[in-house]
Design a protein around this motif. Structure first.
Motif, mmCIF file in Angstrom:
data_model
loop_
_atom_site.group_PDB
_atom_site.id
_atom_site.type_symbol
_atom_site.label_atom_id
_atom_site.label_comp_id
_atom_site.label_asym_id
_atom_site.label_seq_id
_atom_site.Cartn_x
_atom_site.Cartn_y
_atom_site.Cartn_z
ATOM 1 N N LYS A 202 0.758 -1.150 0.052
ATOM 2 C CA LYS A 202 0.074 0.109 0.178
ATOM 3 C C LYS A 202 0.835 1.303 -0.042
ATOM 4 N N ALA A 203 1.905 1.278 0.771
ATOM 5 C CA ALA A 203 3.003 2.351 0.904
ATOM 6 C C ALA A 203 3.374 2.691 -0.433
ATOM 7 N N ALA A 204 3.946 1.569 -1.283
ATOM 8 C CA ALA A 204 4.571 1.847 -2.429
ATOM 9 C C ALA A 204 3.811 2.205 -3.632
ATOM 10 N N PHE A 205 2.337 1.827 -3.471
ATOM 11 C CA PHE A 205 1.475 2.491 -4.738
ATOM 12 C C PHE A 205 0.644 3.758 -4.229
ATOM 13 N N VAL A 206 0.666 4.218 -2.810
ATOM 14 C CA VAL A 206 0.425 5.403 -2.435
ATOM 15 C C VAL A 206 1.349 6.406 -3.000
ATOM 16 N N PHE A 207 2.664 6.195 -2.854
ATOM 17 C CA PHE A 207 4.086 6.742 -3.289
ATOM 18 C C PHE A 207 3.753 6.945 -4.660
ATOM 19 N N LYS A 208 3.659 5.910 -5.488
ATOM 20 C CA LYS A 208 3.527 5.803 -6.919
ATOM 21 C C LYS A 208 2.781 6.807 -7.415
ATOM 22 N N ASP A 209 1.559 6.855 -6.879
ATOM 23 C CA ASP A 209 0.284 7.723 -7.618
ATOM 24 C C ASP A 209 0.674 9.254 -7.228
ATOM 25 N N GLY A 210 1.569 9.505 -6.124
ATOM 26 C CA GLY A 210 1.903 10.816 -5.564
ATOM 27 C C GLY A 210 2.424 11.861 -6.715
ATOM 28 N N LYS A 211 2.237 13.064 -6.540
ATOM 29 C CA LYS A 211 2.812 14.131 -7.436
ATOM 30 C C LYS A 211 3.545 15.016 -6.835
ATOM 31 N N ASN A 212 3.496 14.922 -5.604
ATOM 32 C CA ASN A 212 4.251 16.185 -4.946
ATOM 33 C C ASN A 212 4.916 15.535 -3.544
ATOM 34 N N GLN A 213 5.414 16.191 -2.632
ATOM 35 C CA GLN A 213 6.064 15.957 -1.602
ATOM 36 C C GLN A 213 4.961 15.865 -0.448
ATOM 37 N N GLN A 214 3.863 16.691 -0.638
ATOM 38 C CA GLN A 214 2.664 16.402 0.398
ATOM 39 C C GLN A 214 2.014 14.966 -0.088
ATOM 40 N N ASP A 215 1.900 14.690 -1.085
ATOM 41 C CA ASP A 215 1.443 13.396 -1.625
ATOM 42 C C ASP A 215 2.265 12.147 -1.183
ATOM 43 N N TYR A 216 3.566 12.587 -1.290
ATOM 44 C CA TYR A 216 4.474 11.502 -0.858
ATOM 45 C C TYR A 216 4.437 11.096 0.587
ATOM 46 N N ALA A 217 4.371 12.007 1.489
ATOM 47 C CA ALA A 217 4.122 11.939 2.873
ATOM 48 C C ALA A 217 2.947 11.031 3.241
ATOM 49 N N LYS A 218 1.783 10.967 2.342
ATOM 50 C CA LYS A 218 0.739 10.123 2.758
ATOM 51 C C LYS A 218 1.220 8.531 2.812
ATOM 52 N N ALA A 219 2.284 8.098 2.281
ATOM 53 C CA ALA A 219 2.743 6.895 2.552
ATOM 54 C C ALA A 219 3.505 6.584 3.568
ATOM 55 N N LEU A 220 3.652 7.699 4.558
ATOM 56 C CA LEU A 220 4.621 7.265 5.492
ATOM 57 C C LEU A 220 4.151 6.555 6.677
ATOM 58 N N PRO A 221 2.579 6.798 7.079
ATOM 59 C CA PRO A 221 2.000 5.826 7.971
ATOM 60 C C PRO A 221 1.938 4.406 7.641
ATOM 61 N N TYR A 222 2.090 4.355 6.264
ATOM 62 C CA TYR A 222 1.921 2.803 6.030
ATOM 63 C C TYR A 222 3.375 2.259 6.263
ATOM 64 N N ILE A 223 4.324 2.848 5.942
ATOM 65 C CA ILE A 223 5.935 2.430 6.032
ATOM 66 C C ILE A 223 6.076 2.294 7.403
ATOM 67 N N GLN A 224 5.468 3.257 8.230
ATOM 68 C CA GLN A 224 6.069 3.346 9.627
ATOM 69 C C GLN A 224 5.425 2.087 10.170
ATOM 70 N N ARG A 225 4.026 1.669 9.982
ATOM 71 C CA ARG A 225 3.353 0.595 10.388
ATOM 72 C C ARG A 225 4.109 -0.802 10.039
ATOM 73 N N PHE A 226 4.575 -0.591 8.796
ATOM 74 C CA PHE A 226 5.474 -1.967 8.205
ATOM 75 C C PHE A 226 6.532 -2.212 9.176
ATOM 76 N N TYR A 227 7.245 -0.984 9.327
ATOM 77 C CA TYR A 227 8.641 -1.385 10.081
ATOM 78 C C TYR A 227 8.417 -1.483 11.662
ATOM 79 N N GLU A 228 7.022 -1.068 12.233
ATOM 80 C CA GLU A 228 6.796 -1.541 13.312
ATOM 81 C C GLU A 228 6.560 -3.009 13.570
ATOM 82 N N GLY A 229 5.851 -3.465 12.486
ATOM 83 C CA GLY A 229 5.788 -4.829 12.732
ATOM 84 C C GLY A 229 7.060 -5.726 12.460
ATOM 85 N N ILE A 230 7.921 -5.120 11.518
ATOM 86 C CA ILE A 230 9.225 -5.942 11.535
ATOM 87 C C ILE A 230 9.864 -5.811 12.891
ATOM 88 N N ASN A 231 9.860 -4.746 13.331
ATOM 89 C CA ASN A 231 10.418 -4.677 14.922
ATOM 90 C C ASN A 231 9.902 -5.468 15.624
#
Length: 216
Positions: free
Chosen positions: A83-112
Motif C-alpha cells: 500500500k505504501a509503495a502505490f500510494v507513493f507511486k501515485d503521488g505528484k508532490n511531497q505532500q502526496d508522498y508523505a501520505k505513504a509514511l504511516p503505512y511505511i512506519q506500520r510496516f517497520y513497526e511490524g518488522i521490529n
C-alpha cells in the motif's frame, strides 16, 4: 453442516488472531541474501509494471521466508508495504508522498515486533521515505546522497556503523540507476543483471551484520 461451517469460521478467526498477536521473534540478521536479492528484483519489477497484487504476494513471501513471520501476519505486513509503495507511486508532490509514511512506519513497526533486537522503526521509516523521494525527484541529488541514506537506514536497523554498509549501498544504487537508464526499453536480460547486482548487495550486507565489529 451449519455447525461444521461455524466451527471452521471460529477456528479461522482464532488462527488469524493468534498469528497476528502472539509474540514471535527471530534474528533478522539471519536471512538468505541471494533469495532476498531475487525477491527484491521481482518487487521492483512489479512496482514499475504496476502490479500491486503481485507485489504484495512477493512482499509476503519475503516477510515469511526471511523474517519468519506467521502466515497471516506476513500478509498484514505485506499489505502495508505494498500500500505504501502505490500510494507513493501515485503521488505528484511531497505532500502526496508523505501520505505513504504511516503505512511505511506500520510496516517497520511490524518488522521490529518480529526482531530479537529492537530498532527505531520511526527513524527507519522516515529514512525509507526520504530514499523514495530523492529517487523520484533526482534533481539536486547524486548517487552518493542515495548511498548515504541507505547506509543510515541499515545502520539504524542493525546497530552497526553506517560506513560498513558502503558496498551494500553502492551496489543497490547501481542497480537502481541501471533500471532508470534502461527505462521503457528494459529487457529480461536487464532484469537479470539487476537481480545479480541486488544479490551481491544483500550478500555484502549479510556479511557485515554477521561479522563482529572490529575492536579498536
Amino acid at each position: 453442516m451449519i455447525r461444521i461451517a461455524a466451527g471452521f469460521v471460529l477456528f479461522l478467526f482464532v488462527w488469524i488472531l493468534a498469528d497476528i498477536y502472539i509474540p514471535v521473534r527471530s534474528d533478522i540478521r539471519n536471512f538468505e541474501p541471494k533469495q532476498v536479492g531475487q525477491l527484491e528484483a521481482g518487487m521492483w519489477r512489479s512496482y514499475y509494471e504496476r502490479r500491486p497484487l503481485r507485489l504484495i504476494g512477493q512482499l509476503t513471501d519475503l516477510i515469511r521466508s526471511q523474517y519468519r513471520a506467521p502466515y497471516w501476519r506476513s500478509w498484514q505486513l505485506g499489505y502495508r508495504a505494498g500500500k505504501a509503495a502505490f500510494v507513493f507511486k501515485d503521488g505528484k508532490n511531497q505532500q502526496d508522498y508523505a501520505k505513504a509514511l504511516p503505512y511505511i512506519q506500520r510496516f517497520y513497526e511490524g518488522i521490529n515486533d518480529l526482531s530479537e533486537t529492537p530498532f527505531p522503526a520511526g527513524k527507519v521509516a522516515a529514512l525509507e521515505l526520504k530514499w523514495w523521494m530523492i529517487r523520484r525527484e533526482k534533481n539536486g541529488f547524486r548517487p552518493g546522497d542515495w548511498e548515504t541514506i541507505l547506509k543510515q537506514e541499515s545502520s539504524a536497523i542493525f546497530n552497526v556503523p553506517a560506513e560498513r554498509f558502503q558496498e551494500h549501498a553502492q551496489l543497490r544504487v547501481r542497480a537502481m540507476m541501471y533500471r532508470d537508464y534502461r527505462g521503457k526499453d528494459i529487457t529480461e536480460s536487464d532484469w537479470k543483471y539487476i537481480e545479480e547486482l541486488l544479490e551481491q548487495s544483500w550478500t555484502a550486507l549479510h556479511k557485515v551484520v554477521n561479522t563482529p565489529s572490529p575492536v579498536n
